[in-house]
Enzyme design. Structure first.
Site, short mmCIF file in Angstrom:
data_model
loop_
_atom_site.label_atom_id
_atom_site.label_comp_id
_atom_site.label_asym_id
_atom_site.label_seq_id
_atom_site.Cartn_x
_atom_site.Cartn_y
_atom_site.Cartn_z
CB SER A 164 36.77 32.15 51.58
OG SER A 164 37.32 32.74 50.43
CD GLU A 219 40.36 35.84 47.99
OE1 GLU A 219 41.36 36.42 48.43
OE2 GLU A 219 40.15 35.68 46.79
CE1 TYR A 257 34.50 37.45 52.27
CE2 TYR A 257 36.27 36.09 51.40
CZ TYR A 257 34.94 36.27 51.69
OH TYR A 257 34.04 35.26 51.43
P1 GDP Z 1 36.70 37.05 43.48
O1 GDP Z 1 37.64 38.18 43.30
O2 GDP Z 1 37.37 35.75 43.37
O3 GDP Z 1 35.87 37.16 44.71
O4 GDP Z 1 35.63 37.07 42.27
P2 GDP Z 1 35.32 38.11 41.09
O5 GDP Z 1 34.26 37.47 40.28
O6 GDP Z 1 35.05 39.48 41.62
O7 GDP Z 1 36.68 38.20 40.25
C1 GDP Z 1 37.23 37.08 39.62
C2 GDP Z 1 38.40 37.52 38.77
O8 GDP Z 1 37.95 38.25 37.63
C3 GDP Z 1 39.42 38.41 39.47
O9 GDP Z 1 40.69 37.87 39.22
C4 GDP Z 1 39.28 39.75 38.77
O10 GDP Z 1 40.51 40.44 38.69
C5 GDP Z 1 38.83 39.35 37.39
N1 GDP Z 1 38.13 40.42 36.69
C6 GDP Z 1 38.45 40.93 35.48
N2 GDP Z 1 37.61 41.92 35.13
C7 GDP Z 1 36.73 42.06 36.16
C8 GDP Z 1 35.62 42.93 36.39
O11 GDP Z 1 35.28 43.78 35.57
N3 GDP Z 1 34.93 42.75 37.58
C9 GDP Z 1 35.30 41.78 38.51
N4 GDP Z 1 34.58 41.64 39.63
N5 GDP Z 1 36.35 40.97 38.31
C10 GDP Z 1 37.06 41.10 37.16
#
Ligand code: GDP
Length: 320
Positions: free
Chosen positions: A123, A125, A147
């Site tokens: 990942s 990450e 993670y």
């Molecule tokens: P990941 O964090 O890369 O595994 O993927 P996500 O889809 O959960 O999040 C991607 C980005 O979207 C992150 O930088 C979050 O901070 C941003 N983000 C903004 N608003 C939201 C929200 O309501 N839900 C999630 N999941 N992410 C959000």
């Protein structure tokens, strides 16, 4: 006929990879955790063509037995809880599955079917707070959550088994990859689902966190093709799988809402709980090596990805 074993087959990537491999004439065996119903949505349409077995990545004997019984030519490891927040809530469990699970599979392959080829879903990450932008296969690791730390372990263990035991073991450093099968905890699907619901009158607003957060978002179907290609090479190696471009959460909103003729600014409400400290900085992958060696190119653009996801959500929600 080749046999592929896919751990975590009921997830997004497992379902797309199954379709790809079935199309190529593989026998596909997939594992799901003991407590998951086998007929869950993403693989329901495949159940008459794939074999499902129950696994437990905490149980070494069980993994060896599964590999011994099915004798796979290729093993793809997707068994993971990919929601980051969960790894903070259960860091020990996350480590036992995400990290130790990889060693258990590698050990089983080494002992039982050392000729089997292995793909580890690593990942972006692992770069967490990246030392450089964009990141490549040689960028130093700096994970910032349990993670990411577990994924570093899995990545390095994959390389260790390749270098020490000569296993054909490869690690794909995957950037965010999305699809209509993405779970709504992820922001892409949260947005496309909300755009569809608002369009159809089932919802009035969408509550989000940081609209300026950026990610390198690609289409999952493109990424599973690269994974398969990695296992068809003459030499095992690791590859960054990414689009090389980033978009903001705001771009996602703009694209999804304008596709259904709406202005996202009228519906998006910021909520404190969805903001995440500390925000991962500039994660964007450099996919040059995958382009050059694998001949891989993603086929679905950001715009088409978002539109396809909105259309799928509209279809599923429209009264029949
Ligand atoms: P990941 O964090 O890369 O595994 O993927 P996500 O889809 O959960 O999040 C991607 C980005 O979207 C992150 O930088 C979050 O901070 C941003 N983000 C903004 N608003 C939201 C929200 O309501 N839900 C999630 N999941 N992410 C959000």
């Amino acid at each position: 006929m080749k046999t592929a074993l896919i751990t975590g087959i009921s997830g997004q990537d497992g379902s797309y990879l199954s379709e790809l491999l079935l199309g190529k004439g593989y026998r596909v065996v997939g594992t799901v955790p003991e407590d998951t119903p086998a007929d869950i949505g993403r693989i329901r349409h495949l159940l008459d063509r794939i074999e499902i077995v129950r696994d437990d990545l905490l149980d070494q004997e069980r993994i060896e037995k599964i590999i011994g019984e099915h004798r796979p030519d290729e093993v793809y490891n997707f068994a993971a809880n990919s929601v980051l927040a969960a790894s903070f809530q259960q860091p020990i469990l996350a480590t036992m599955v995400l990290a130790m699970g990889v060693t258990r599979i590698l050990e089983a392959i080494r002992k039982v079917t050392p000729k089997a080829r292995f793909f580890q879903a690593s990942s972006s990450e692992i770069f967490g707070k990246p030392a450089e932008v964009p990141q490549s296969e040689t960028t130093p690791f700096h994970p910032r959550n349990p993670y990411g730390v577990s994924k570093v372990y899995g990545h390095l263990m994959t390389i260790t088994y390749r270098e020490n035991y000569g296993l054909f073991a490869c690690s794909g450093i995957l950037y965010n990859h999305e699809s209509p099968r993405r779970s709504p905890e992820f922001v892409t699907r949260k947005i496309t689902l909300a755009a569809a619901k608002i369009k159809l009158g089932f919802a009035k607003e969408l509550r989000l966190g940081n609209l300026d957060a950026r990610r390198d978002w690609g289409f999952a179907g493109d990424y599973v093709r690269a994974m398969w290609l990695m296992l068809q090479q003459s030499q095992p190696d690791d590859y960054v799988l990414a689009t090389g471009e980033t978009h903001s959460v705001r771009d996602l909103c703009e694209e999804a809402f304008s596709h259904v003729g709406l202005d996202y600014r009228e519906y998006v409400v910021l909520e404190a709980e969805s903001f995440r400290p500390p925000e991962t900085a500039q994660l964007v992958g450099n996919p040059t090596k995958a382009h050059r060696v694998l001949g891989w190119k993603r086929e679905v653009s950001f715009r088409d990805l978002v539109r396809t996801m909105v259309d799928a959500d509209l279809d599923a929600l429209r009264p029949k």
